[in-house]
Design a protein around this motif. Structure first.
Motif, PDB file in Angstrom:
ATOM      1  N   VAL A  43      -1.486 -32.993  45.031  1.00  0.00           N
ATOM      2  CA  VAL A  43      -0.570 -33.054  43.891  1.00  0.00           C
ATOM      3  C   VAL A  43      -1.294 -32.660  42.607  1.00  0.00           C
ATOM      4  CG1 VAL A  43       0.856 -34.569  42.467  1.00  0.00           C
ATOM      5  CG2 VAL A  43       0.918 -34.770  44.960  1.00  0.00           C
ATOM      6  N   GLY A  44      -2.501 -33.200  42.424  1.00  0.00           N
ATOM      7  CA  GLY A  44      -3.266 -32.874  41.233  1.00  0.00           C
ATOM      8  C   GLY A  44      -3.596 -31.397  41.144  1.00  0.00           C
ATOM      9  N   LEU A  45      -4.014 -30.813  42.263  1.00  0.00           N
ATOM     10  CA  LEU A  45      -4.340 -29.390  42.280  1.00  0.00           C
ATOM     11  C   LEU A  45      -3.103 -28.537  42.011  1.00  0.00           C
ATOM     12  CD1 LEU A  45      -6.270 -27.035  42.822  1.00  0.00           C
ATOM     13  CD2 LEU A  45      -5.744 -27.276  45.271  1.00  0.00           C
ATOM     14  N   GLY A  46      -2.010 -28.857  42.672  1.00  0.00           N
ATOM     15  CA  GLY A  46      -0.800 -28.071  42.506  1.00  0.00           C
ATOM     16  C   GLY A  46      -0.265 -28.116  41.098  1.00  0.00           C
ATOM     17  N   MET A  47      -0.265 -29.299  40.493  1.00  0.00           N
ATOM     18  CA  MET A  47       0.255 -29.421  39.131  1.00  0.00           C
ATOM     19  C   MET A  47      -0.674 -28.754  38.125  1.00  0.00           C
ATOM     20  SD  MET A  47       1.914 -33.272  39.240  1.00  0.00           S
ATOM     21  CE  MET A  47       2.871 -33.041  37.747  1.00  0.00           C
ATOM     22  N   GLY A  48      -1.987 -28.818  38.385  1.00  0.00           N
ATOM     23  CA  GLY A  48      -2.928 -28.137  37.500  1.00  0.00           C
ATOM     24  C   GLY A  48      -2.778 -26.632  37.557  1.00  0.00           C
ATOM     25  N   LEU A  81      -3.602 -25.216  27.412  1.00  0.00           N
ATOM     26  CA  LEU A  81      -4.958 -25.217  27.965  1.00  0.00           C
ATOM     27  C   LEU A  81      -5.645 -26.559  27.724  1.00  0.00           C
ATOM     28  CD1 LEU A  81      -6.132 -21.630  26.941  1.00  0.00           C
ATOM     29  CD2 LEU A  81      -5.594 -22.454  29.242  1.00  0.00           C
ATOM     30  N   ALA A  82      -5.371 -27.163  26.579  1.00  0.00           N
ATOM     31  CA  ALA A  82      -5.962 -28.467  26.279  1.00  0.00           C
ATOM     32  C   ALA A  82      -5.493 -29.524  27.268  1.00  0.00           C
ATOM     33  CB  ALA A  82      -5.610 -28.889  24.855  1.00  0.00           C
ATOM     34  N   SER A  83      -4.204 -29.481  27.634  1.00  0.00           N
ATOM     35  CA  SER A  83      -3.690 -30.473  28.581  1.00  0.00           C
ATOM     36  C   SER A  83      -4.317 -30.315  29.961  1.00  0.00           C
ATOM     37  CB  SER A  83      -2.168 -30.345  28.689  1.00  0.00           C
ATOM     38  OG  SER A  83      -1.804 -29.113  29.284  1.00  0.00           O
ATOM     39  N   VAL A  84      -4.709 -29.074  30.308  1.00  0.00           N
ATOM     40  CA  VAL A  84      -5.369 -28.843  31.588  1.00  0.00           C
ATOM     41  C   VAL A  84      -6.816 -29.326  31.549  1.00  0.00           C
ATOM     42  CG1 VAL A  84      -6.124 -27.074  33.223  1.00  0.00           C
ATOM     43  CG2 VAL A  84      -3.868 -26.905  32.170  1.00  0.00           C
ATOM     44  N   ALA A  85      -7.494 -29.071  30.431  1.00  0.00           N
ATOM     45  CA  ALA A  85      -8.913 -29.416  30.325  1.00  0.00           C
ATOM     46  C   ALA A  85      -9.145 -30.878  29.965  1.00  0.00           C
ATOM     47  CB  ALA A  85      -9.585 -28.522  29.281  1.00  0.00           C
ATOM     48  N   ALA A  86      -8.174 -31.512  29.318  1.00  0.00           N
ATOM     49  CA  ALA A  86      -8.379 -32.854  28.775  1.00  0.00           C
ATOM     50  C   ALA A  86      -8.843 -33.891  29.800  1.00  0.00           C
ATOM     51  CB  ALA A  86      -7.103 -33.326  28.080  1.00  0.00           C
ATOM     52  N   PRO A  87      -8.240 -33.999  30.986  1.00  0.00           N
ATOM     53  CA  PRO A  87      -8.702 -35.033  31.925  1.00  0.00           C
ATOM     54  C   PRO A  87     -10.188 -34.943  32.245  1.00  0.00           C
ATOM     55  CG  PRO A  87      -6.593 -34.168  32.631  1.00  0.00           C
ATOM     56  CD  PRO A  87      -7.042 -33.307  31.499  1.00  0.00           C
TER      57      PRO A  87
END
Length: 417
Positions: free
Chosen positions: A57-62, A360-366
Motif C-alpha cells: 500500500v505504501g509503495l503504491g500510494m507513493g 514532492l514534499a509530501s512524498v519526501a516528508a515521511p
C-alpha cells in the motif's frame, strides 16, 4: 425568518454571499467531504478489504503520488486556453470514474494502475481549479481563499465520523460504500461547478509569446521554497503521533487531541490569519513569521521527550498550537504568491507547477521526518524548525526578485494601452 438567519450567517462570515463564490465553496466542501472520508480510511480499505500488505500500500500510494504530479501542468495549460470551468468539470468526472474503479481492484499491479489514475485525475483537477479560484476571488481574494481552506478542513473533520464508522464495521460492503460514496462526491461537485458562470480564457499581453511555467526559473524557486515549508503538514499527521507514542510519556490518546487542536484552529482562524495578506510583500512577511512559528513549535514538541506525562502533554499542546499558527501564515502567504506571481493568462499551468513543490514534499516528508525527528530526537526537531525558519527568512528577498517580471509586464501593458 429564514432570510434573517441567512443574513446573519453571511454577516458573521459563516456563509459567503449568494453567487459564484458560494457555489465554488459548496462544490469544494462536497468534494473534500467525500475525499476526507476516503483518505482517513484508505489504508485500512486496501489492507483489510483488498488484501494488500502495508508495504504494498505504501509503495503504491507513493508511486501514484509521483505519477500524478505530471498531469498538473499540461491540464492547467488546457484550462488556460479552453476555459477552466469545463476542464474542471471533466477532471472531476474522471476522478469519479477512477475512484469507482477501486472497487474492482484485486491485485497489487491493478491497485498500482488505478491509484496512478486517481492521482493523475486529482492533480489535473487541482490545476484546472486554480484559474477558477483566481477568476472568482473578487475584491478580497485573500479572505475568499482562506474561507475555502477553512471550509475544506471543516469538511475533512466531518468526514472523520463516517470513516470511523466504516472502520468499526470492517466489512467489504462498508468499504465499497465508502469508495463509491467518494466517487459520487466528485460527480456532485461537477454538477455544482456546472452552475458557475463561464470564465473566458485571459488573453496574453502583447509580446508575451507562449509561456512555459517550467521555464520560469524565478517562479520555480518560489515553488521550491513553498515545497520545503509544505513539509510542515506531515509533522502533525506523521512525525508527531510516532513521537508521542515512542519517545514521550504523554498518553497515547493525546495523538487525537493534537490533530483536533490543529483542525479547530484552522477552521476558526484561517480567515483571520489571512487578513492583510493581499500583496507579495505581505505574503513574504507571512512566510517569515511562519518560519519563526515553526521553529518554536517543533522545538517545544522535541523538548517533550524525557518529561513526565503532564509536562510532555503541556509542551506538545503548546507546540502544536504555535506550529498551527505557522501553518495558517504559510497557507495565507502561499495562496497569495501562487496567484499573484503567475501571469493572468497562465494561471492553470502555473498552478500545476506550484503544486509540484508541495506534491514532492509530501512524498519526501515521511523519510525526512523519520530521520530528523524520530532518529535524531530533540536536536532533530530543532534542526527541522531551523530549516523552516531559513526558508521563511529567505522568502522576502526571493519574492522581491521573483515579482520583477510581473511588474515589468504591468508597466508594458500600461504603456501599450
Amino acid at each position: 425568518m429564514v432570510e434573517t438567519q441567512k443574513s446573519w450567517l453571511v454577516s458573521r462570515g459563516v456563509l459567503l454571499e449568494k453567487g459564484p463564490r458560494r457555489t465554488l465553496a459548496t462544490a469544494s466542501f462536497v468534494n473534500m467531504l467525500g475525499s476526507g472520508v476516503f483518505m482517513l480510511s484508505a489504508a485500512v480499505f486496501f489492507t483489510r478489504s483488498v488484501g494488500l500488505s502495508v508495504p504494498q500500500v505504501g509503495l503504491g500510494m507513493g508511486v501514484g503520488a509521483l505519477v500524478g504530479l505530471v498531469s498538473g501542468v499540461p491540464v492547467g495549460r488546457i484550462a488556460d486556453r479552453r476555459g477552466p470551468r469545463e476542464v474542471y468539470m471533466v477532471t472531476l468526472t474522471l476522478q469519479a470514474v477512477a475512484m469507482a474503479m477501486l472497487v474492482l481492484v484485486h491485485s497489487f499491479w491493478l491497485f498500482m494502475a488505478v491509484v496512478c489514475l486517481t492521482q493523475l485525475a486529482g492533480s489535473a483537477s487541482q490545476a484546472a481549479r486554480g484559474p477558477i479560484v483566481r477568476g472568482l476571488a473578487g475584491p478580497r481574494p485573500a479572505r475568499f481563499r482562506a474561507y475555502m481552506r477553512a471550509a475544506a478542513n471543516l469538511a475533512g473533520s466531518i468526514g472523520a465520523l463516517p470513516a470511523a464508522l466504516v472502520v468499526e464495521l470492517d466489512t467489504h460492503t462498508a468499504y465499497v460504500c465508502l469508495v463509491l460514496g467518494n466517487a459520487l462526491s466528485f460527480l456532485a461537485s461537477a454538477a455544482i461547478v456546472s452552475r458557475l458562470p463561464y470564465l473566458a480564457p485571459v488573453p496574453a499581453p502583447p509580446g508575451a509569446g507562449r509561456r512555459s511555467a517550467l521555464k520560469d526559473h524565478r517562479y520555480m524557486v518560489i515553488t521550491a521554497l513553498d515545497g520545503i515549508m509544505s513539509m510542515h503538514g506531515a509533522v502533525l499527521v506523521f512525525a508527531l503521533p510516532l513521537w508521542i507514542v515512542g519517545h514521550t510519556q504523554a498518553p497515547r490518546w493525546f495523538v487525537g487531541t493534537s490533530v483536533l487542536v490543529n483542525t479547530v484552529m484552522v477552521i476558526l482562524l484561517q480567515v483571520r490569519a489571512s487578513r492583510g495578506v493581499d500583496d507579495n510583500a505581505a505574503a513574504a512577511g507571512a512566510w517569515r513569521r511562519a518560519g519563526y512559528a515553526f521553529l518554536v513549535g517543533t522545538s517545544l514538541i522535541g523538548l517533550a521527550s524525557g518529561l513526565p506525562a503532564w509536562g510532555a502533554a503541556l509542551l506538545i499542546l503548546l507546540g502544536v498550537g504555535v506550529h498551527t499558527l505557522g501553518e495558517l501564515l504559510h497557507a495565507a502567504g502561499s495562496f497569495e504568491l501562487r496567484y499573484s506571481l503567475a501571469p493572468a493568462d497562465a494561471q492553470g499551468q502555473y498552478t500545476g507547477v506550484f503544486l509540484l513543490g508541495s506534491g514532492l514534499a509530501s512524498v519526501a516528508a515521511p523519510s525526512v521526518l523519520a530521520w530528523l525527528c524520530l532518529d535524531e530526537g530533540a536536536p532533530g526537531w530543532i534542526l527541522l524548525g531551523l530549516v523552516f525558519l531559513t526558508a521563511g527568512l529567505v522568502g522576502p528577498p526571493v519574492v522581491r526578485w521573483a515579482q520583477q517580471p510581473r511588474l515589468q509586464e504591468v508597466e508594458a501593458a500600461a504603456t501599450h494601452a
